[in-house]
Design a protein around this motif. Structure first.
Motif, short mmCIF file in Angstrom:
data_model
loop_
_atom_site.label_atom_id
_atom_site.label_comp_id
_atom_site.label_asym_id
_atom_site.label_seq_id
_atom_site.Cartn_x
_atom_site.Cartn_y
_atom_site.Cartn_z
N LYS B 49 0.83 -1.21 0.00
CA LYS B 49 0.00 0.00 0.00
C LYS B 49 0.86 1.26 0.00
O LYS B 49 0.54 2.24 -0.65
N THR B 50 1.96 1.19 0.71
CA THR B 50 2.81 2.38 0.73
C THR B 50 3.80 2.31 -0.43
O THR B 50 4.13 1.23 -0.91
N GLY B 51 4.24 3.43 -0.81
CA GLY B 51 5.24 3.48 -1.87
C GLY B 51 4.61 3.27 -3.23
O GLY B 51 3.43 2.97 -3.37
N ARG B 52 5.42 3.43 -4.24
CA ARG B 52 4.91 3.31 -5.60
C ARG B 52 4.81 1.85 -5.99
O ARG B 52 5.65 1.04 -5.61
N LYS B 53 3.81 1.55 -6.74
CA LYS B 53 3.61 0.17 -7.16
C LYS B 53 4.58 -0.13 -8.30
O LYS B 53 4.72 0.64 -9.24
N ARG B 54 5.24 -1.25 -8.15
CA ARG B 54 6.25 -1.58 -9.16
C ARG B 54 6.31 -3.06 -9.39
O ARG B 54 5.76 -3.85 -8.63
N VAL B 55 6.98 -3.42 -10.47
CA VAL B 55 7.17 -4.83 -10.76
C VAL B 55 8.66 -5.03 -11.05
O VAL B 55 9.29 -4.22 -11.72
N VAL B 56 9.20 -6.08 -10.45
CA VAL B 56 10.60 -6.41 -10.66
C VAL B 56 10.66 -7.49 -11.73
O VAL B 56 9.93 -8.48 -11.66
N VAL B 57 11.49 -7.27 -12.74
CA VAL B 57 11.56 -8.25 -13.82
C VAL B 57 13.01 -8.65 -14.07
O VAL B 57 13.94 -7.89 -13.83
N SER B 58 13.16 -9.89 -14.52
CA SER B 58 14.46 -10.31 -15.04
C SER B 58 14.22 -10.72 -16.48
O SER B 58 13.13 -11.17 -16.83
N THR B 59 15.21 -10.50 -17.32
CA THR B 59 14.98 -10.75 -18.74
C THR B 59 16.03 -11.67 -19.34
O THR B 59 17.03 -11.99 -18.69
N GLU B 60 15.75 -12.07 -20.56
CA GLU B 60 16.68 -12.97 -21.25
C GLU B 60 17.96 -12.26 -21.66
O GLU B 60 18.91 -12.90 -22.07
N ASP B 61 17.97 -10.94 -21.57
CA ASP B 61 19.20 -10.20 -21.85
C ASP B 61 19.96 -9.88 -20.56
O ASP B 61 20.74 -8.94 -20.52
N ASN B 62 19.69 -10.67 -19.53
CA ASN B 62 20.38 -10.55 -18.24
C ASN B 62 20.20 -9.18 -17.60
O ASN B 62 21.14 -8.61 -17.07
N VAL B 63 19.00 -8.68 -17.68
CA VAL B 63 18.71 -7.40 -17.06
C VAL B 63 17.80 -7.64 -15.86
O VAL B 63 16.91 -8.47 -15.92
N ARG B 70 2.44 2.02 -13.13
CA ARG B 70 1.49 2.98 -13.67
C ARG B 70 1.79 3.33 -15.13
O ARG B 70 0.91 3.44 -15.94
N HIS B 71 3.07 3.50 -15.44
CA HIS B 71 3.41 3.94 -16.80
C HIS B 71 4.38 3.01 -17.54
O HIS B 71 4.63 3.20 -18.72
N GLY B 72 4.94 2.08 -16.82
CA GLY B 72 5.88 1.18 -17.49
C GLY B 72 7.27 1.74 -17.62
O GLY B 72 8.09 1.17 -18.33
N GLU B 73 7.54 2.85 -16.95
CA GLU B 73 8.90 3.40 -17.02
C GLU B 73 9.84 2.59 -16.13
O GLU B 73 9.43 1.95 -15.19
N ILE B 74 11.11 2.70 -16.47
CA ILE B 74 12.12 1.98 -15.70
C ILE B 74 12.49 2.82 -14.48
O ILE B 74 12.89 3.98 -14.62
N PHE B 75 12.33 2.24 -13.28
CA PHE B 75 12.83 2.93 -12.08
C PHE B 75 14.34 2.79 -12.00
O PHE B 75 15.07 3.74 -11.90
N TRP B 76 14.76 1.57 -12.01
CA TRP B 76 16.19 1.30 -12.10
C TRP B 76 16.42 0.02 -12.87
O TRP B 76 15.51 -0.79 -13.05
N ARG B 77 17.63 -0.14 -13.30
CA ARG B 77 17.93 -1.26 -14.19
C ARG B 77 19.39 -1.62 -14.00
O ARG B 77 20.25 -0.75 -13.89
#
Lengths: 179, 983
Positions: B49-63, B70-77
Motif C-alpha cells: 500500500k505504501t510506496g509506488r507500485k512496481r514490478v521487478v523483472v528479469s529478462t533474457e538479456d540478463n537485465v 502505472r506507466h511502465g517506465e524503468i525505475f532502475w535497471r
C-alpha cells in the motif's frame, strides 16, 4: 620647370632677369591672361618655336622614362611586404599576394593611359613602354611566385590527381564468415 | 603545394581541436535515447500500500529492472554481464530484490527503491546442476532465510547480509534435483529429484540447520522426462520419457507412491506425445499435445480429470496466493484479433474471477508469458492486473480490460539495421501534424530573438527549449533537404521489423514477419540479414523502396532459407518465399535491374550460388558480369579462407537456371596449431571515397591509395590465446593480421604482433584498417593502423601529363594486374577496451573521418583519424604540422568532450551504424544494444550549414534596420545639401 627654378635659384640675394621668358616652358606655369593668344607670337618666330618644341619633347621623353621606371620601387616594396607576410596562408598574406597580382595587371591594362601625357610625334615611347611592361610583368611574376609558395597554384601532381575519383574495379567479390 | 591542400589547411586551421561537445541546451535536439530491457523471463510484483507500485523483472538479456506499474517506465535497471544469466528473482522482506545468477553461483540483493546493491555472496558447489531459488518464511536468529539449490548444493542464506547460514551437499552422481519445496507452515524443505532418470528421490531437510531429516527413494520402471508440475506441497506430476504416461508422485509423510495414468485414458484421441508445462498450481496442471493445451485436475485420491481442452494458443500463468489458502491463476487465450484473459481459482474451474477480452495488435503475435497480481477493489472484491509478454518480446500491462501500457522490448535485441529514405514531399499533401500558422511562427521567432538578446525570462527560455525539442520539422514524414530524416529499419531477434524515425525515434511501423513465424515446416525460424532490396530513384514519387529479409528455418547452417520482401514505407510484406536451398551467405551485387532491384547472390551450404531476383532480366545482367563475380568464404573453425568463381549452371537441378556452381580458385590455409581466425572485416559496400590520392604536403608528393572493395582484413591469434585476456603468457601468444585480396587470394600484407591477444575489434575504410587488441607485455590495450598504398601507380607524377589527361588513374583496374603495394603502420596504447568500432561516413567522403568507439562503459567515443596516422612522428616538421600531423605520443588521448553520447549510456552496446546524410559534413550515428541511441555527428563541425542557434530573425532585423538607417541618412544628407545650396 627645373630650368626656371635654376634661374630663380638661391645664392643670390636678388636678381633681375631680362631674358624673355615668355616663350620658355616655365612660363606655362602661369596661365595666360584671357584674350591673349600666344600662337600668333609663336608663328612669327619659327626657330624659337622649334627650339621650344625640342625642349618639350626632351622633357617628355625624360618624364616617360621616369614613369616607366616607377614600378621598380613598387617591386622592391612588394618584395619586402611579401617577405614580411611569410609563407603560410592567412588573411594578410593572401591580401598582399592578391594586391601584388592586381597592381601589375591594372597597370598593364592602363599602359596607354599612363603614357598618354607624353605622347608626341617626336618622342620615342616604345622604350619606356617596354620597360614599364617588363617591370610590371616582373611584379606579376613576383606575385605568381608568391602565390606558388603559398601553395595556391596547381603546379604539382597532387593538384591534378586529388580531384580524380578512385578507379573502378573490374572484379567484384563478396562473402565472409557463413551466417 | 596544392590548392586543395591550402583549402584543407583552412579547414584544419579552424578545426584543429574540434569542439565536439555540446551545450546543455543542445541535448535532445538531434539525439534521442531509448531504454529497453529485453524479453521478460520472470516478474515479481511489489504492490504494497505504501510506496509506488512496481514490478521487478528479469529478462533474457540478463537485465534486472523495476518498472513503474502505472506507466511502465524503468525505475532502475542493472545489466549483468553476458555470462551472468539470471536464474531467479524474488523480493525479500519487502525491500530487497534477491537475484540468483551466473548458473547459481552469485546471489545478490538489491535495494528495491533505488537499486543499490546491498550484498552479494558467491555460492559454490561440487557439480553443475539446475539452480533454484526459494524464498522461505523460516527465521533463524531474526534472519529471514532464502534457500538456494545450485551446483549440487543446498544453501541457506540470510536475507539481511547474504551470509551463508548452512549448506548441504547432494553429491549423488546422477541426482537431478527438480524442486525445492517448503510446505506451508513448516520449518523443513523437501528436495526432490530424479536419480539416473528412473528413480525418484526425496530428501526432507530441516530448514533451520540443514539437518537431513528423511531420505526416501522409489524406483520407476520407465524413465522420467525432466519437467515436473507441483500440484500440492507434497505431490508432483511428471511425464515419462515417451510422453504418453502421466506420473503422479506423492511423497506425503515420507511415503513415496508413483501412480501411472496413460494419457489416452484421459484424452480419447490423443495424437502423439505430450509435454508438461511446469507450474505449481494447487490441484491443477497443464499438458500440451501438439498445439492443444489440456488442463487436468487432480481430485482426491489420485484421480485425474480433464477439465478443458483448448485448441487456441494458450498461455498459463503461475499461481497467485489469495487469502485463506486460495490460489488464483491466469490464462490467456487467443481468439482471432482478441485475447481473452481469464483468472480462475485453482480449486474451482468453473468460477472465473475475471474474464476480459482485449483487442490486441496483430503485430505482437502470441502471448508467451503471463504474470498476474491482485489488488482489493473498493467493494472488497479482488481485481487483477496482468503483465503479459508477447511473441515480439513486448511487455504489456492489462488492467480492467484495457492495455495500460506497453513496452517494445523487442528493440533490445536488434540483429541487423538498414536505412531507407522517406517519401518525397509532394505539393498539396500536408505531412506535418500541425502546420504552424503565421502568428505562431512570428511568436516563435520573437521568443528566439529575445533569447538571443538575453532579454528572455526563465519561462521564455523554457518555452524556447520546448519549441526546439518539439520542432515539427524534425519528425515530418518526408525527405528533408539535408537528408537528416530517414527511416531506420531494424530486424529483431523475435523476427519483427521496426521502422524508427530518425527525427524523434518513434516507431513508424512494426511488423511481425509471417514468414519468420513458427510453423509446421519451419520449427525454429530465425532472421539473419536485412538489406535494401529496391531503392527507386527514377520513380521516387510513385514507387516505394523495399527491404529484403533473409532468414533460415533453424540454427543449423543447412536449414532451408526464407526470403521476405517488405515495403519500407508501410511495412507491408510484399511477398515472401520459402527457399529450397539453405543460406550460408548473402552477397548484394553492385548491379540493379531496370526496376532498380538490387541483384543478390545467395550462397547455400553446398557452395551453390543462387541469383535473386529470379527474372530473365536479372540473369541477362548477371551473364554480362559473370566472369567478374567472385566470392569467398572464411571457415573460421578450421582456419581456411577459400575463394570461388562462378562456373556454370547447377548440375543437379535441371530447371533452375538461377543456380550456379562454384569453382574453387584459391585457398589460404592457416596453420591450425599456431593461428586461429578471430576477426574479419571488410569495407562497407556503399562507402564513398572522394579521392584516390593522399597528399604528402611535406615533400609535395602524392601517394596513391590502394582503394579496393575486395580487401579482407583477417586477424588470427595463437589457439592457446583465444581465451580470456591473461590466460596465456606473452611468449606463447601472438596476433597476426593479414590483408587479403579476395579476388586473387593474394596476401598483400601480413604482420605479427608478438605478445598480443584478442579480442580484436577492427574497422576498414578507404585504404586503411584500424584494429584494437590487447598487448600482454605492456598490460595495455593497443590500437594499430595499417594504411595501404598502391606503388604501381606511383609514377603518375608528371604534371603535364596529368593536365592533358594522359594518365591511367581513372581507367578500370583489375586485381590480377597489380600487386605492388606499400603499407605503413603504427601502434598506440589505448585505455579502454572496446565493444564495437565504426567510422563516420559522409555523402561524398570529403569530410575528414573520425573513429567511433563503443567503450566498455557503453558510451560512444569519437576519435579523430589523424591520431591514427602512420606518418606521425615525435618531431614533425613545420610542413607536416601545417598538414595536420600530430606529434607522436605513445597513447591515444581520450578527450572527455568527444563522447558523442554525452552523459548517456547505451547499455549493452553491440553495434554502431553510421549513415551519410545529404549534407556533406554530417553523419547519422545509430548505436544499438539494449538501448538505442541516435545522433547527428559532424566530424569537422558543420562547415556547410548555419548552426541551429543561428538567429535568422536577428539577421533580418539587422538588415531591415540597416536599410532604414541608409534611407534616413540619405534623406538627411539631401536636406543638408539643399540647405547648403541655398546659403
Amino acid at each position: 620647370m627645373e630650368k626656371g627654378k635654376g634661374v630663380m635659384g638661391s645664392g643670390r640675394r636678388w636678381a633681375v632677369d631680362f631674358s624673355d621668358n615668355s616663350t620658355a616652358p616655365s612660363s606655362r606655369d602661369i596661365p595666360d591672361p584671357p584674350g591673349f593668344t600666344r600662337a600668333s607670337v609663336d608663328q612669327d618666330d619659327s626657330t624659337v618655336s622649334r627650339q621650344k618644341k625640342d625642349a618639350e619633347s626632351n622633357w617628355k621623353a625624360q618624364k616617360a622614362w621616369e614613369v616607366a621606371q616607377a614600378p621598380f620601387k613598387n617591386l622592391l616594396m612588394m618584395g619586402f611586404m611579401m617577405w614580411m607576410a611569410g609563407n603560410t596562408v592567412h588573411l594578410f598574406s593572401i591580401g598582399i599576394t592578391f594586391s601584388a597580382l592586381w597592381q601589375p595587371i591594372s597597370a598593364l591594362q592602363g599602359v596607354g593611359k599612363v603614357f598618354e601625357p607624353y605622347k608626341d610625334s617626336k618622342v620615342e615611347l616604345l622604350g619606356p613602354k617596354l620597360l614599364f611592361i617588363a617591370l610590371n610583368l616582373g611584379g606579376l611574376a613576383l606575385g605568381v611566385w608568391k602565390l606558388n609558395t603559398l601553395g595556391l597554384l596547381p603546379t604539382h601532381a597532387s593538384d591534378w590527381v586529388s580531384s580524380l575519383p578512385p578507379a573502378q574495379e573490374v572484379e567484384y567479390s563478396g562473402g565472409g564468415i557463413p551466417l | 603545394m596544392a590548392i586543395t591542400y591550402a583549402v584543407l589547411l583552412f579547414l584544419i586551421f579552424y578545426s584543429f581541436q574540434p569542439t565536439l561537445s555540446l551545450y546543455e541546451d543542445q541535448v535532445g535536439l538531434t539525439d534521442w535515447h531509448q531504454q529497453y530491457i529485453g524479453k521478460v523471463k520472470q516478474a515479481v510484483f511489489h504492490t504494497h500500500k505504501t510506496g509506488r507500485k512496481r514490478v521487478v523483472v528479469s529478462t533474457e538479456d540478463n537485465v534486472i529492472a523495476t518498472l513503474d506499474l502505472r506507466h511502465g517506465e524503468i525505475f532502475w535497471r542493472h545489466v549483468l554481464g553476458h555470462n551472468d544469466v539470471v536464474d531467479g528473482i524474488d523480493i525479500a522482506l519487502g525491500k530487497y530484490v534477491i537475484t540468483l545468477s551466473s548458473e547459481g553461483r552469485i546471489l545478490r540483493a538489491w535495494n528495491l527503491p533505488d537499486g543499490q546493491m546491498v550484498w552479494e555472496s558467491s555460492l559454490h558447489g561440487p557439480k553443475h546442476s539446475k539452480s533454484l531459488l526459494l524464498m522461505t518464511n523460516v527465521i533463524i536468529e531474526k534472519d529471514n532465510v532464502v534457500v538456494i539449490f545450485s551446483n549440487g548444493r543446498l544453501h541457506a542464506v540470510s536475507c539481511i547480509d547474504g551470509e551463508v547460514l548452512w549448506n548441504k551437499d547432494f553429491e549423488a552422481e546422477s541426482l537431478e534435483v527438480q524442486k525445492v519445496i517448503q510446505p506451508p507452515g513448516s520449518n523443513f524443505v523437501y528436495v526432490v529429484g530424479f536419480a539416473a532418470s528412473s528413480q525418484f528421490e526425496m530428501y526432507q531437510i530441516n530448514a533451520t540447520n540443514g539437518e537431513l531429516l528423511k531420505h526416501e527413494s522409489e524406483a520407476f520402471s520407465g524413465r522420467f522426462s525432466g519437467e515436473v508440475s507441483l500440484v500440492s506441497s507434497e505431490t508432483l506430476v511428471a511425464l515419462d520419457s515417451t510422453g504418453l504416461i502421466l506420473l503422479r508422485i506423492s511423497f506425503h509423510e515420507g511415503k513415496i507412491s508413483i501412480q501411472q495414468t496413460p494419457i489416452s485414458d484421459l484424452v480419447e484421441d490423443s495424437p502423439g506425445p505430450a509435454v508438461i508445462i511446469p507450474s505449481s498450481i494447487m490441484g491443477l496442471f497443464t499438458i500440451k499435445i501438439n498445439a492443444v493445451t489440456i488442463f487436468i485436475r487432480v481430485i482426491g485420491k489420485g484421480k485425474l480429470e480433464v477439465v478443458e481442452k483448448a485448441n487456441h494458443e494458450t498461455a498459463v500463468g503461475d499461481a497467485l496466493s489469495l487469502s485463506e489458502g486460495q490460489q488464483a491463476f491466469a490464462l490467456v487465450q487467443h481468439a482471432g484479433r482478441d485475447i481473452h484473459l481469464t483468472v480462475k481459482l485453482a480449486h474451482d474451474w468453473g468460477g472465473d474471477l475475471l474474464k476480459e477480452s482485449i483487442k490486441m495488435d496483430q503485430q505482437r503475435g502470441l502471448v508467451h508469458k503471463v504474470f498476474i497480481n491482485n489488488y482489493v477493489r473498493t467493494d472488497g472484491s479482488y481485481g487483477f492486473r496482468a503483465l503479459i509478454v508477447m511473441e515480439d518480446h513486448s511487455l504489456l500491462l492489462l488492467q480492467q480490460g484495457t492495455i495500460v501500457w506497453s513496452r517494445e522490448d523487442g528493440l533490445a535485441s536488434i540483429i541487423d539495421v538498414t536505412t531507407s529514405e522517406l517519401p518525397v514531399e509532394r505539393a498539396g499533401v500536408s505531412v506535418a501534424k500541425v502546420e504552424l500558422n503565421l502568428f505562431e511562427w512570428l511568436k516563435g521567432h520573437m521568443l528566439k530573438l529575445k533569447g538571443t538578446l538575453m532579454l528572455a525570462t526563465p519561462e521564455d527560455i523554457a518555452a524556447i527549449q520546448y519549441m526546439r525539442l518539439k520542432s515539427s520539422e524534425k519528425s515530418k514524414m518526408t525527405r528533408d533537404h539535408n537528408g537528416f530524416r530517414k527511416l531506420l529499419i531494424a530486424l529483431t531477434r523475435a523476427g519483427k521489423l521496426f521502422a524508427l524515425h530518425t527525427g524523434d525515434g518513434r516507431i513508424v511501423w512494426s511488423r511481425l514477419l509471417q514468414s519468420l513465424h513458427k510453423s509446421e515446416a519451419c520449427q525454429h525460424p530465425i532472421g539473419l540479414n536485412l538489406s535494401p532490396w529496391q531503392v527507386p530513384h527514377h520513380h521516387a514519387l510513385d514507387e516505394n523502396p523495399s527491404v529484403l529479409v533473409v532468414g533460415r528455418c533453424g540454427p543449423s547452417s543447412d536449414a532451408l532459407g526464407i526470403l521476405s520482401f517488405i515495403d519500407s514505407y508501410t511495412g507491408k510484406e510484399l511477398s515472401s518465399s520459402r527457399l529450397v536451398h539453405s543460406v550460408a551467405q548473402v552477397i548484394p551485387l553492385p548491379y540493379t535491374d531496370s526496376t532498380e532491384q538490387r541483384l543478390h547472390l545467395l550462397i547455400d551450404a553446398d557452395k551453390h550460388a543462387h541469383l535473386y531476383p529470379e527474372t530473365p532480366e536479372a540473369i541477362s545482367i548477371f551473364r554480362r558480369e559473370f566472369s567478374n563475380i567472385y566470392w569467398y568464404s572464411v571457415e573460421d573453425e578450421n582456419g581456411i579462407i577459400k575463394g570461388y568463381a562462378l562456373k556454370s549452371k547447377c548440375n543437379g537441378n535441371v530447371d533452375d537456371k538461377f543456380c550456379f556452381d562454384a569453382r574453387e580458385l584459391w585457398s589460404i590455409v592457416l596453420p591450425s596449431e599456431s593461428e586461429k581466425i578471430i576477426a574479419t572485416v571488410t569495407r562497407k559496400m556503399n562507402e564513398a571515397v572522394h579521392t584516390q590520392a593522399k597528399l604528402i604536403a611535406a615533400d609535395q608528393d602524392v601517394m596513391y591509395k590502394y582503394v579496393s572493395r575486395n580487401l579482407l582484413f583477417v586477424a588470427t591469434v595463437a589457439p592457446k590465446a583465444s581465451g580470456e585476456i591473461g590466460s596465456v603468457t606473452p611468449e606463447e601468444s601472438w596476433l597476426v593480421v593479414y590483408l587479403i585480396d579476395t579476388v586473387t587470394g593474394c596476401v598483400l600484407h601480413r604482420m605479427t604482433h608478438h605478445g598480443s591477444q584478442g579480442p580484436v575489434e577492427a574497422v576498414f575504410s578507404e585504404n586503411w584498417v584500424v584494429y584494437h587488441y590487447f598487448n600482454l607485455r605492456a598490460h595495455r590495450y593497443e590500437m594499430s593502423v595499417i594504411e595501404i598504398y598502391d606503388q604501381s601507380r606511383a609514377d603518375n607524377k608528371d604534371v603535364w601529363k596529368l593536365v592533358v589527361g594522359k594518365h591511367n588513374l581513372t581507367s578500370p583496374i583489375s586485381s590480377y594486374s597489380r600487386s605492388e603495394v606499400v603499407t605503413k603502420s603504427q601502434s598506440y596504447f589505448f585505455t579502454h577496451s572496446l565493444k564495437a568500432i565504426a567510422v563516420t561516413s559522409t555523402a561524398k567522403g570529403i569530410t575528414s573521418k573520425q573513429l567511433l568507439m563503443g567503450t566498455i562503459g557503453d558510451q560512444v567515443l569519437a576519435l579523430d583519424k589523424r591520431f591514427l596516422d602512420p606518418r606521425r612522428s615525435v618531431n614533425p616538421t613545420q610542413a607536416e604540422r601545417e598538414e595536420g600531423i600530430i606529434p607522436l605520443t605513445d597513447s591515444l588521448p581520450i578527450i572527455p568532450q568527444s563522447y558523442i553520447t554525452h552523459n548517456i549510456r547505451v547499455e549493452g552496446l553491440r553495434g554502431i551504424i553510421t549513415v551519410a546524410a545529404k549534407l556533406e559534413s554530417t553523419t547519422l550515428v545509430f548505436a544499438h544494444g539494449l538501448d538505442l541511441f541516435f545522433t547527428h555527428f559532424a566530424p569537422s563541425r558543420t562547415y556547410d550549414s548555419l548552426t541551429e542557434d543561428f538567429s535568422c530573425a536577428l539577421l533580418l532585423i539587422t538588415i531591415v534596420a540597416l536599410v532604414a538607417a541608409i534611407f534616413v541618412t540619405w534623406l538627411l544628407s539631401q536636406r543638408k545639401e539643399l540647405q547648403d545650396k541655398w546659403r
